[in-house]
Design an enzyme around this catalytic site. Structure first.
Site, mmCIF file in Angstrom:
data_model
loop_
_atom_site.group_PDB
_atom_site.id
_atom_site.type_symbol
_atom_site.label_atom_id
_atom_site.label_comp_id
_atom_site.label_asym_id
_atom_site.label_seq_id
_atom_site.Cartn_x
_atom_site.Cartn_y
_atom_site.Cartn_z
ATOM 1 C CD GLU A 38 -1.149 44.632 -30.007
ATOM 2 O OE1 GLU A 38 -1.524 43.672 -29.078
ATOM 3 O OE2 GLU A 38 -1.324 44.640 -31.058
ATOM 4 C CG LEU A 43 -2.968 48.895 -25.444
ATOM 5 C CD1 LEU A 43 -2.462 49.202 -24.073
ATOM 6 C CD2 LEU A 43 -1.572 47.984 -26.056
ATOM 7 C CG HIS A 448 -39.517 30.351 -6.244
ATOM 8 N ND1 HIS A 448 -39.651 29.525 -7.215
ATOM 9 C CD2 HIS A 448 -40.805 30.645 -5.943
ATOM 10 C CE1 HIS A 448 -40.925 29.479 -7.593
ATOM 11 N NE2 HIS A 448 -41.703 30.335 -6.779
HETATM 12 P P1 FAD Z 1 -5.520 37.893 -29.091
HETATM 13 O O1 FAD Z 1 -6.683 38.575 -28.447
HETATM 14 O O2 FAD Z 1 -5.696 37.556 -30.632
HETATM 15 O O3 FAD Z 1 -4.292 38.948 -28.917
HETATM 16 C C1 FAD Z 1 -2.935 38.747 -29.628
HETATM 17 C C2 FAD Z 1 -2.406 40.112 -29.767
HETATM 18 O O4 FAD Z 1 -1.197 39.916 -30.056
HETATM 19 C C3 FAD Z 1 -3.201 40.861 -30.743
HETATM 20 O O5 FAD Z 1 -3.482 42.311 -30.352
HETATM 21 C C4 FAD Z 1 -2.065 41.074 -31.803
HETATM 22 O O6 FAD Z 1 -1.976 42.280 -32.878
HETATM 23 C C5 FAD Z 1 -0.538 41.002 -30.978
HETATM 24 N N1 FAD Z 1 0.567 40.443 -31.672
HETATM 25 C C6 FAD Z 1 0.558 39.409 -32.411
HETATM 26 N N2 FAD Z 1 1.787 39.274 -33.061
HETATM 27 C C7 FAD Z 1 2.370 40.289 -32.434
HETATM 28 C C8 FAD Z 1 3.938 40.723 -32.639
HETATM 29 N N3 FAD Z 1 4.886 39.845 -33.278
HETATM 30 N N4 FAD Z 1 4.070 41.855 -32.091
HETATM 31 C C9 FAD Z 1 3.383 42.509 -31.289
HETATM 32 N N5 FAD Z 1 2.089 42.330 -31.193
HETATM 33 C C10 FAD Z 1 1.707 41.162 -31.502
HETATM 34 N N6 FAD Z 1 -13.769 34.479 -26.782
HETATM 35 C C11 FAD Z 1 -14.443 34.549 -25.701
HETATM 36 O O7 FAD Z 1 -14.117 33.978 -24.619
HETATM 37 N N7 FAD Z 1 -15.645 35.021 -25.349
HETATM 38 C C12 FAD Z 1 -16.496 35.531 -26.658
HETATM 39 O O8 FAD Z 1 -17.333 36.115 -26.570
HETATM 40 C C13 FAD Z 1 -15.551 35.747 -27.581
HETATM 41 N N8 FAD Z 1 -16.198 36.122 -28.801
HETATM 42 C C14 FAD Z 1 -15.497 36.310 -30.052
HETATM 43 C C15 FAD Z 1 -15.797 36.916 -31.098
HETATM 44 C C16 FAD Z 1 -15.210 36.937 -32.285
HETATM 45 C C17 FAD Z 1 -15.861 37.585 -33.612
HETATM 46 C C18 FAD Z 1 -13.619 36.336 -32.490
HETATM 47 C C19 FAD Z 1 -13.247 36.443 -33.407
HETATM 48 C C20 FAD Z 1 -13.444 35.577 -31.489
HETATM 49 C C21 FAD Z 1 -13.999 35.682 -29.920
HETATM 50 N N9 FAD Z 1 -13.589 35.089 -28.814
HETATM 51 C C22 FAD Z 1 -14.357 35.366 -27.785
HETATM 52 C C23 FAD Z 1 -12.340 34.365 -28.864
HETATM 53 C C24 FAD Z 1 -11.215 35.435 -28.075
HETATM 54 O O9 FAD Z 1 -11.172 36.780 -28.840
HETATM 55 C C25 FAD Z 1 -9.886 35.060 -28.206
HETATM 56 O O10 FAD Z 1 -9.656 33.682 -27.655
HETATM 57 C C26 FAD Z 1 -8.926 35.990 -27.159
HETATM 58 O O11 FAD Z 1 -8.872 37.379 -27.907
HETATM 59 C C27 FAD Z 1 -7.401 35.336 -27.297
HETATM 60 O O12 FAD Z 1 -6.864 36.146 -26.464
HETATM 61 P P2 FAD Z 1 -4.998 36.205 -26.791
HETATM 62 O O13 FAD Z 1 -4.495 37.043 -25.936
HETATM 63 O O14 FAD Z 1 -4.472 34.716 -26.768
HETATM 64 O O15 FAD Z 1 -4.839 36.692 -28.296
#
Ligand code: FAD
Ligand code: NAI
Length: 470
Positions: A38, A43, A448
């Site tokens: 990360e 995290l 209900h």
């Molecule tokens: P992410 O959560 O984006 O995690 C990716 C991680 O990879 C990050 O920590 C990043 O730093 C790390 N990373 C990237 N490149 C590298 C690298 N080269 N080396 C090391 N680390 C790296 N979804 C819902 O289902 N419910 C909700 O209520 C909701 N609310 C949201 C509200 C907001 C304001 C936003 C912006 C999004 C919301 N979402 C919600 C969407 C949700 O946050 C995302 O769909 C979800 O976080 C995606 O998960 P992920 O694991 O694919 O990626």
């Protein structure tokens, strides 16, 4: 001779969002040795740090404030003057995020997942170098690097006055005026948070309705709620073309999409919420023999394998809904396959929820999607004004809509605007996942008086044409 320090794992996961960290835990539970990389010191990815958790915390806090101010008196609860401490509201949000992120760190230790903090970059198809750390060798690798906000031409984000959702969750003050470009999920949730706290809000939405990915009636109901409750101004069919940033304000030029006179709007802040795009910067995909598609996504097959079979990709960085629970499902799917299990994955079963009040939730097909496919369907709708529980709670807005196949009665979709829709949609998820009919939903003996009774009523209406209590 110089020997590179290489640590070997069954699985390396790059990115600790709800996709990556859940994949890591599941793989470790099933006996794999796992490393998690990360780049941030915290995290949990977007969801825990600057997405789901902080936004839901502020939505809950602002909803309580709004309820106390506007609706407690209807229940006979008479309070004195109610005021807001934004500082305290933000501090609580920070505390909730800290606790949640701390929980993930604990889970990593508990499951013996080794965490490496630093930017991860491919060195080869099996090696990931961590900035400031070792090079890791993985028999398998999962890319879970998530997404970032999409930019908008002509409206450069400076993170001070022209902001993304990340800054909007930590503003130094409650703005007097805010323009939100994009009437999707982020736009509507942020309009609710700040609208409840008294900000004068304008939403500029390119298409002709809010929440264009969801049921059309739901989009219209949400527009009425935002306008009626918080006085939000909604400019549908408009886009923003240019912005000028002053010391404490932004002047925005907004035009109708189909031509017409541009309008100038001044606000303290402009929030750009026009979607998110996959994030693979600095990952050096090419060193692993990988490339992104024209939308920046990593192409994967039905097993979520990339072009290099032992490298997988999950979550926001691939196709499918950009949702936390979808990312987690992807992660569990890959981890279980690596451990020799045979799970399945179907994005039609993934629900979408918008956490405004009343809530909006949906699963399965929308009417539009069925029409596009030329697939016939029946609609059953039940309004909350006809629900006894809703009247008791003074929550009579919204409806449940059930879509069913006219021949087989199979449940095709469920769309809810109403109190606790986020939790009620789980009935629709189970129905879609288990191939239930609308009649199956009607025959559930639900308690209900509950809000869930509206699901039965709408299901009966879809199955046989009319509900009982209408
Ligand atoms: P992410 O959560 O984006 O995690 C990716 C991680 O990879 C990050 O920590 C990043 O730093 C790390 N990373 C990237 N490149 C590298 C690298 N080269 N080396 C090391 N680390 C790296 N979804 C819902 O289902 N419910 C909700 O209520 C909701 N609310 C949201 C509200 C907001 C304001 C936003 C912006 C999004 C919301 N979402 C919600 C969407 C949700 O946050 C995302 O769909 C979800 O976080 C995606 O998960 P992920 O694991 O694919 O990626
Ligand atoms: P979105 O895709 O939901 O909405 C973007 C909106 O911007 C659309 O309505 C689109 O028509 C509009 N738009 C695009 N270009 C425009 C322009 N030039 N001018 C005006 N409007 C324009 O994306 P959003 O709201 O940015 O959210 C990003 C992602 O985060 C979504 O995919 C969503 O799933 C996820 N998310 C999920 C939440 C939840 O599950 N409750 C909460 C917040 C975000």
């Amino acid at each position: 001779m110089y020997l590179r320090r290489v640590q070997r794992y069954d699985l390396i996961v790059i990115g600790s969002g709800p996709g990556g960290y859940v994949a890591a835990i599941r793989a470790a539970q099933l006996g794999l040795s796992v490393a998690l990389v990360e780049k941030y010191p915290s995290l949990g990815g977007t969801c825990l740090n600057v997405g789901c958790i902080p936004s839901k915390t502020l939505l809950d806090s602002s909803e309580k404030f709004y309820e106390a101010k506007k609706h407690f008196s209807e229940h006979g609860i008479l309070l004195g003057e109610i005021s807001l401490s934004w500082e305290k509201m933000l501090a609580r949000k920070g505390q909730v995020v800290k606790q949640t992120v701390g929980g993930v760190e604990y889970l990593m230790k508990k499951n013996k997942v080794e965490v490496f903090y630093g930017w991860g970059r491919f060195v080869s198809a099996n090696e990931v170098a961590v900035d400031g750390g070792p090079t890791l060798y993985g028999k398998n690798i999962i890319i879970a690097t998530g997404s970032k906000p999409s930019p908008l031409p002509g409206i450069p984000i400076d993170k001070k006055r022209i902001i993304t959702s990340t800054e909007a969750l930590s503003l130094p003050e409650v703005p007097k005026k805010m323009v939100i470009i994009g009437g999707g999920v982020i736009g509507v949730e942020m309009a609710s948070i700040y609208g409840r706290l008294g900000t004068e809000i304008t939403i500029v939405e390119f298409l002709d309705r809010l929440l264009p990915g969801m049921d059309a009636d739901a989009g219209e109901e949400v527009r009425r709620i935002l306008v009626g409750d918080y006085g939000v101004k909604v400019l549908l069919g408009h886009t923003a073309e240019a912005a000028e940033v002053g010391e404490k304000e932004v002047r925005l030029q907004v035009s109708p999409r189909k031509g017409g006179e541009p309008v100038k709007i001044e606000a303290d802040y402009v929030l750009v919420a026009v979607g998110r795009r996959p994030y693979t910067e600095g990952l050096q995909l090419e060193k692993a023999g990988l490339a992104t598609d024209e939308r920046g996504r990593i192409p994967v097959n039905e097993h979520l394998q990339t072009a290099v079979p032992h490298i997988y990709a999950i979550g926001d960085v691939i196709h499918g809904p950009m949702l936390a629970h979808k990312a987690s499902e992807d992660g569990i799917f890959v981890a279980e396959r690596l451990a020799g299990r045979k799970p399945h994955l179907d994005y039609l079963q993934v629900p979408s929820v918008v956490y405004i009040w009343p809530e909006v939730a949906s699963v399965g097909y929308t009417e539009e999607a069925l029409q596009k496919e030329g697939r016939p369907y029946r609609v059953g709708k039940f309004p909350y004004r006809a629900s006894g529980r809703a009247r008791a709670a003074h929550e009579t807005r919204g409806f449940v809509k059930v879509l069913a196949d006219p021949k087989t009665d199979q449940l095709l979709g469920m769309h809810i605007v109403g109190p606790r829709a986020a939790d009620l949609i789980s009935v629709g998820v189970a129905g879609i996942a288990y191939g239930a009919s609308a009649e199956d939903i009607f025959r559930l003996p639900l308690a209900h008086p509950t809000f869930s009774e509206a699901l039965k009523e709408a299901a009966l209406a879809a199955s046989e044409g009319a509900p009982i209590h209408l």
